[in-house]
Design an enzyme around this catalytic site. Structure first.
Site, PDB file in Angstrom:
ATOM      1  N   ASP A 226     -44.833  20.770 -87.275  1.00  0.00           N
ATOM      2  CA  ASP A 226     -43.628  19.749 -87.093  1.00  0.00           C
ATOM      3  C   ASP A 226     -44.310  18.503 -87.327  1.00  0.00           C
ATOM      4  O   ASP A 226     -43.604  17.474 -86.538  1.00  0.00           O
ATOM      5  CB  ASP A 226     -43.242  19.948 -85.472  1.00  0.00           C
ATOM      6  CG  ASP A 226     -42.120  20.784 -85.422  1.00  0.00           C
ATOM      7  OD1 ASP A 226     -41.691  21.425 -86.641  1.00  0.00           O
ATOM      8  OD2 ASP A 226     -41.503  20.986 -84.202  1.00  0.00           O
TER       9      ASP A 226
ATOM     10  N   ASP B 176     -52.093  27.332 -79.353  1.00  0.00           N
ATOM     11  CA  ASP B 176     -51.852  25.978 -79.603  1.00  0.00           C
ATOM     12  C   ASP B 176     -53.094  25.431 -80.552  1.00  0.00           C
ATOM     13  O   ASP B 176     -54.148  25.972 -80.870  1.00  0.00           O
ATOM     14  CB  ASP B 176     -51.856  24.984 -78.400  1.00  0.00           C
ATOM     15  CG  ASP B 176     -50.557  25.318 -77.636  1.00  0.00           C
ATOM     16  OD1 ASP B 176     -49.702  25.871 -78.230  1.00  0.00           O
ATOM     17  OD2 ASP B 176     -50.081  24.757 -76.528  1.00  0.00           O
TER      18      ASP B 176
ATOM     19  N   ASP C 124     -55.199  23.060 -80.254  1.00  0.00           N
ATOM     20  CA  ASP C 124     -56.760  22.827 -80.180  1.00  0.00           C
ATOM     21  C   ASP C 124     -57.256  24.054 -79.481  1.00  0.00           C
ATOM     22  O   ASP C 124     -58.613  24.020 -78.986  1.00  0.00           O
ATOM     23  CB  ASP C 124     -56.629  21.776 -79.094  1.00  0.00           C
ATOM     24  CG  ASP C 124     -55.831  21.970 -77.649  1.00  0.00           C
ATOM     25  OD1 ASP C 124     -54.719  22.768 -77.715  1.00  0.00           O
ATOM     26  OD2 ASP C 124     -56.197  21.750 -76.570  1.00  0.00           O
TER      27      ASP C 124
ATOM     28  N   ASP D 105     -42.721  27.698 -71.861  1.00  0.00           N
ATOM     29  CA  ASP D 105     -43.580  28.825 -71.615  1.00  0.00           C
ATOM     30  C   ASP D 105     -43.103  29.551 -69.965  1.00  0.00           C
ATOM     31  O   ASP D 105     -43.150  30.491 -70.314  1.00  0.00           O
ATOM     32  CB  ASP D 105     -44.894  28.391 -71.645  1.00  0.00           C
ATOM     33  CG  ASP D 105     -45.198  27.052 -70.683  1.00  0.00           C
ATOM     34  OD1 ASP D 105     -44.299  26.532 -70.353  1.00  0.00           O
ATOM     35  OD2 ASP D 105     -46.360  26.796 -70.907  1.00  0.00           O
TER      36      ASP D 105
END
Length: 515
Positions: free
Chosen positions: A79, A138, A140, A232
């Site tokens: 994004d 994600d 990281d 989430d």
């Protein structure tokens, strides 16, 4: 006292798990290595937004997962609004695709709904119907190659299982005082809260990453919704109301990093505490009318939401930051020592038990948690009353730190393929473009590292001033002076050190400064 009882019961549950050596056990039957078709189809999603520091290592970790190459697909869900970064990520995906990895790059033209919108868009692809599970990582997060082999088998023979969640492990937990204090909180969250709730209730809040979902569970629960900033937790609550069970694997760890600056940490905590209040307002009618048991309804409403998400930040802020200092100016008012000293210290000791190496930081942890109650209280109020800041989503700043093992493996991989890639791309126009971009990046890094030549001006880091924290520091230190004059010993010491902690945070003297 209710919160203390809740923590005490959870710790008893954790002790029982350790004593009995309880843990989720997968089916004994392994997948046939020689028969790739015996492995279920898995979709691996990497949502990211302007993650220039970590996109390479996250894509590499996903591509190196130990799973048949024709039985999983990696979606890089970018994004980013930086065109150069988009090209770099797309080129990284292309280089892995040339090595035989089943990976695609997706970029949305209309980037609404933040992460939830990104995931929702990816799940709408036609080919998703061919996959049974989806792993979310994600940008990281760098899982070990055996991540899928340690999580997917738990779904076998367990059709009611909707989610398998792994534990987070932090590569920079010892970087500074701020990361050490964060590690204490998150160790308790994973070691105690998630493990106890997962084993005894089959329910916990999905952590948004390092987890594997059964796609049918996502679809039955309504899929990803863009109504809150905690997508989430939203999907976890809806799946729980639909009867799906969760498993938490405390022994499966996925590397990630903690925010190293107070600015980044504050924004993260604001989102983490405003979102649940938004969600509580939205899903309360669904909880009340759902078909789950009365005990599960009570757990969701009173423990999961009200106690842990609303009451805790409310009483921490009002009691320690407002009521206590004001009592110093009212002679008739008095707070007993057990309220302001003994119970908070006992609770801090309980919180620090899962990370025993952090015991020297007991008092800084207690003071810092009270300091953070300002941010958490503001976030809770904004989420509860739907104020503008409750819908704010700021991507947590990453540094791109990696563990030593990651660096070694990356160096070995690059050394093996460097010469080969140079030969393949020497005559390629796209390869020349990529080489030019890489050279530009290297020049920028060199210019930033060298001190003296005016080739590039490095961004200066500066301390920010946080007015709310400074105002409370003034109130607490003034109250401490008043307490000293009235000879209230224990109150004086608490107010003094709490006021100093607010001053340190308000002057941005904890953690790394931002550019």
């Amino acid at each position: 006292m209710i919160q203390s009882l809740d923590r005490f019961v959870q710790c008893l549950g954790c002790f029982w798990i350790k004593f009995k050596r309880l843990k989720p056990i997968a089916e004994d039957e392994d997948y046939d290595v020689e028969d790739g078709s015996s492995f279920p189809m898995v979709l691996v999603q990497i949502p990211m937004c302007n993650e220039k520091e970590v996109y390479e290592q996250s894509i590499a970790a996903a591509c190196e997962l130990d799973w048949p190459k024709d039985r999983f697909l990696i979606q890089v869900l970018d994004d980013s609004d930086d065109e150069l970064l988009q090209h770099l990520i797309r080129d990284e995906v292309t280089s892995w695709k040339e090595k035989g990895v089943n990976i695609i790059y997706r970029h949305r033209f209309i980037r609404t709904g933040y992460k939830a919108g990104n995931l929702k868009s990816a799940m709408s692809c036609d080919y998703v119907k061919d996959y049974e599970f989806v792993a979310i990582l994600d940008a990281d997060f760098t899982p070990n190659p055996d991540f899928l082999k340690l999580t997917i088998p738990h779904f076998k023979g367990n059709p009611e299982l909707g989610l398998v969640q792994a534990r987070w492990s932090f590569v920079n937990k010892d970087e500074n005082l701020l990361t050490r204090l964060q590690n204490i909180n998150l160790c308790f969250h994973f070691e105690v809260e998630q493990q106890v709730n997962g084993l005894f209730l089959n329910f916990f809040g999905f952590n948004g990453t390092a987890g594997v979902w059964r796609i049918k569970a996502l679809e039955d629960s309504g899929g990803w919704l863009e109504r809150t900033t905690v997508e989430d937790m939203d999907i976890a609550v809806r799946a729980h109301l639909n009867g799906w069970k969760f498993i938490y694997l405390n022994n499966v760890k996925v590397l990630c990093e903690l925010p190293e600056s107070y600015e980044a940490y504050k924004k993260q905590q604001h989102r983490w505490h405003s979102g649940p209040m938004q969600l509580f307002r939205l899903c309360l009618p669904a909880i009340v009318t759902s078909k789950i048991s009365a005990w599960k309804k009570a757990n969701l409403i009173f423990l999961f939401f009200l106690l842990r998400k609303l009451i805790l930040p409310f009483y921490s802020f009002t009691l320690f930051c407002i009521i206590l200092p004001l009592t110093m100016f009212i002679p008739e008012a008095e707070l007993p020592a057990w309220v302001i000293c003994y119970v908070p210290i006992v609770m801090s000791i309980v919180n620090i038990l899962p990370s025993p190496k952090s015991f020297p930081f007991l008092m800084p942890y207690l003071l810092f948690e009270n300091t953070m109650s300002v941010t958490k209280f503001n976030a809770m109020i904004s989420g509860l009353f739907q104020l503008g800041s409750s819908y704010e989503w700021v991507v947590t700043k990453k540094t791109g730190r990696s563990s030593e093992s990651d660096l070694v493996s990356l160096a070995e991989r690059e050394s093996k393929t460097a010469n080969e890639e140079k030969i393949q791309r020497r005559l390629s126009e796209s390869g020349l473009e990529m080489l030019g971009k890489i050279n530009e990046q290297n020049e920028v890094k060199v210019a930033a590292a060298v001190v003296g030549p005016p080739a590039m001006k490095a961004k200066k880091k500066k301390n920010r001033l946080y007015r709310s924290e400074l105002a409370l520091a003034f109130l607490l230190l003034t109250a401490a002076a008043r307490s000293l004059l009235s000879a209230q010993g224990i109150h004086f010491y608490y107010l003094l050190f709490q006021g100093l902690s607010f001053l340190v945070v308000g002057l941005d003297l904890i953690g790394e400064q931002v550019s």
